[in-house]
Design a protein around this motif. Structure first.
Motif, PDB file in Angstrom:
ATOM      1  N   GLY A 102       1.499   5.862  -7.195  1.00 53.89           N
ATOM      2  CA  GLY A 102       0.240   6.284  -7.805  1.00 53.89           C
ATOM      3  C   GLY A 102       0.046   7.785  -7.732  1.00 53.89           C
ATOM      4  O   GLY A 102      -0.413   8.416  -8.698  1.00 53.89           O
ATOM      5  N   TRP A 103       0.390   8.382  -6.595  1.00 50.84           N
ATOM      6  CA  TRP A 103       0.264   9.833  -6.463  1.00 50.84           C
ATOM      7  C   TRP A 103       1.223  10.542  -7.421  1.00 50.84           C
ATOM      8  O   TRP A 103       0.864  11.515  -8.079  1.00 50.84           O
ATOM      9  N   THR A 104       2.449  10.032  -7.519  1.00 46.89           N
ATOM     10  CA  THR A 104       3.429  10.611  -8.439  1.00 46.89           C
ATOM     11  C   THR A 104       2.947  10.480  -9.875  1.00 46.89           C
ATOM     12  O   THR A 104       3.077  11.419 -10.677  1.00 46.89           O
ATOM     13  N   TYR A 105       2.375   9.339 -10.214  1.00 54.02           N
ATOM     14  CA  TYR A 105       1.795   9.115 -11.542  1.00 54.02           C
ATOM     15  C   TYR A 105       0.695  10.142 -11.811  1.00 54.02           C
ATOM     16  O   TYR A 105       0.663  10.787 -12.863  1.00 54.02           O
ATOM     17  N   LEU A 106      -0.200  10.306 -10.848  1.00 55.24           N
ATOM     18  CA  LEU A 106      -1.336  11.214 -11.003  1.00 55.24           C
ATOM     19  C   LEU A 106      -0.874  12.669 -11.158  1.00 55.24           C
ATOM     20  O   LEU A 106      -1.372  13.401 -12.019  1.00 55.24           O
ATOM     21  N   VAL A 107       0.087  13.088 -10.356  1.00 60.22           N
ATOM     22  CA  VAL A 107       0.602  14.456 -10.435  1.00 60.22           C
ATOM     23  C   VAL A 107       1.250  14.698 -11.790  1.00 60.22           C
ATOM     24  O   VAL A 107       1.036  15.742 -12.419  1.00 60.22           O
ATOM     25  N   ASN A 108       2.038  13.742 -12.264  1.00 60.55           N
ATOM     26  CA  ASN A 108       2.663  13.897 -13.577  1.00 60.55           C
ATOM     27  C   ASN A 108       1.619  13.932 -14.683  1.00 60.55           C
ATOM     28  O   ASN A 108       1.732  14.712 -15.624  1.00 60.55           O
TER      29      ASN A 108
ATOM     30  N   CYS B  53      -4.584   0.972  -6.712  1.00 57.24           N
ATOM     31  CA  CYS B  53      -5.534   0.886  -5.593  1.00 57.24           C
ATOM     32  C   CYS B  53      -6.049  -0.533  -5.346  1.00 57.24           C
ATOM     33  O   CYS B  53      -6.027  -0.999  -4.204  1.00 57.24           O
ATOM     34  N   VAL B  54      -6.520  -1.206  -6.368  1.00 56.34           N
ATOM     35  CA  VAL B  54      -7.098  -2.540  -6.172  1.00 56.34           C
ATOM     36  C   VAL B  54      -6.030  -3.534  -5.715  1.00 56.34           C
ATOM     37  O   VAL B  54      -6.265  -4.319  -4.786  1.00 56.34           O
TER      38      VAL B  54
ATOM     39  N   GLU C  46      -3.172   2.331   6.099  1.00 57.05           N
ATOM     40  CA  GLU C  46      -2.805   2.107   4.692  1.00 57.05           C
ATOM     41  C   GLU C  46      -4.049   2.019   3.810  1.00 57.05           C
ATOM     42  O   GLU C  46      -4.072   2.579   2.703  1.00 57.05           O
ATOM     43  N   ALA C  47      -5.074   1.323   4.296  1.00 57.57           N
ATOM     44  CA  ALA C  47      -6.312   1.205   3.527  1.00 57.57           C
ATOM     45  C   ALA C  47      -6.927   2.580   3.288  1.00 57.57           C
ATOM     46  O   ALA C  47      -7.393   2.879   2.176  1.00 57.57           O
ATOM     47  N   LEU C  48      -6.907   3.423   4.299  1.00 59.23           N
ATOM     48  CA  LEU C  48      -7.452   4.775   4.144  1.00 59.23           C
ATOM     49  C   LEU C  48      -6.642   5.586   3.136  1.00 59.23           C
ATOM     50  O   LEU C  48      -7.215   6.336   2.329  1.00 59.23           O
ATOM     51  N   ALA C  49      -5.330   5.436   3.161  1.00 61.83           N
ATOM     52  CA  ALA C  49      -4.484   6.145   2.198  1.00 61.83           C
ATOM     53  C   ALA C  49      -4.767   5.680   0.770  1.00 61.83           C
ATOM     54  O   ALA C  49      -4.868   6.495  -0.156  1.00 61.83           O
ATOM     55  N   VAL C  50      -4.925   4.377   0.587  1.00 65.80           N
ATOM     56  CA  VAL C  50      -5.224   3.834  -0.751  1.00 65.80           C
ATOM     57  C   VAL C  50      -6.593   4.320  -1.220  1.00 65.80           C
ATOM     58  O   VAL C  50      -6.758   4.710  -2.387  1.00 65.80           O
ATOM     59  N   LEU C  51      -7.570   4.315  -0.325  1.00 63.43           N
ATOM     60  CA  LEU C  51      -8.903   4.809  -0.695  1.00 63.43           C
ATOM     61  C   LEU C  51      -8.858   6.301  -1.047  1.00 63.43           C
ATOM     62  O   LEU C  51      -9.534   6.753  -1.980  1.00 63.43           O
TER      63      LEU C  51
ATOM     64  N   PRO D 204       0.790  -1.237   0.000  1.00 63.95           N
ATOM     65  CA  PRO D 204       0.000   0.000   0.000  1.00 63.95           C
ATOM     66  C   PRO D 204       0.826   1.293   0.000  1.00 63.95           C
ATOM     67  O   PRO D 204       0.583   2.170  -0.833  1.00 63.95           O
ATOM     68  N   PRO D 205       1.819   1.449   0.874  1.00 63.67           N
ATOM     69  CA  PRO D 205       2.550   2.724   0.825  1.00 63.67           C
ATOM     70  C   PRO D 205       3.311   2.918  -0.491  1.00 63.67           C
ATOM     71  O   PRO D 205       3.356   4.027  -1.031  1.00 63.67           O
ATOM     72  N   VAL D 206       3.870   1.846  -1.013  1.00 59.43           N
ATOM     73  CA  VAL D 206       4.589   1.957  -2.282  1.00 59.43           C
ATOM     74  C   VAL D 206       3.622   2.332  -3.400  1.00 59.43           C
ATOM     75  O   VAL D 206       3.899   3.231  -4.206  1.00 59.43           O
TER      76      VAL D 206
END
Length: 185
Positions: A68-74, A133-134, A160-165, A61-63
């Protein structure tokens, strides 16, 4: 060295080349993040299976959230560059060239009219949700169903689940404006 007169048009073309170079670099980086994510997921799952330790899955989850956040920002920056070229740079260059009403950088708008664009955007949103996420949520479900008793790890897994959600919400919110007339990618 003789002095050169630099025109507004030359400056705008230089700016165009600079932002397109940044866009191209970001596209390559963004696309590689998906491959890195898949590689990390495979490595963590293989290590957890070999060690028979479902707690190792808590690394996913943290990875996945960070990647995923870096992907989204880019991806957002890639879209912002396209919107800037279409909405700001192209009209200014057209004015500087005395070509008012003439389309400049037509590819920047032409590719957006593709009839399959909407379905590609929906599929990309699904792929992003699956990869970032999944997969980590599935890893958490496997961990939870494995009967991990340690309260600290259970608490960590809930965080971790909350961060992924949260990431999932941002992926969907970012994808919502993929309607034909929007400024998104």
């Amino acid at each position: 060295m003789p002095e050169r007169d630099v025109t507004v048009g030359q400056l705008l073309l230089t700016e165009y080349q600079t932002v397109k170079d940044e866009q191209k670099t970001r596209i390559g980086f963004r696309d590689n993040l998906l491959y890195v994510t898949l590689t990390v997921v495979a490595a963590v799952i293989a290590a957890a299976a070999q060690a028979k330790q479902t707690s190792m899955l808590l690394a996913l989850p943290p990875v996945c959230v960070v990647l995923g956040w870096t992907y989204l920002v880019n991806d957002q920056k890639i879209s912002a560059i396209g919107a800037y070229v279409r909405g700001e740079l192209a009209p200014r260059l057209a004015r500087a060239a005395g070509a008012e009403g003439t389309a400049v950088f037509q590819w920047e708008t032409a590719h957006r009219g593709d009839t399959r664009r909407f379905s590609r955007k929906v599929i990309q949103c699904v792929v992003d949700l699956l990869a970032f996420c999944v997969v980590p949520l599935s890893a958490l479900v496997v961990y939870w169903s494995g009967g991990g008793d340690f309260a600290g790890l259970l608490f960590l897994s809930v965080i971790e689940a909350l961060a992924v959600l949260g990431l999932a919400v941002h992926i969907v919110l970012y994808a919502v404006p993929f309607r034909a007339g929007s400024e998104a990618g």
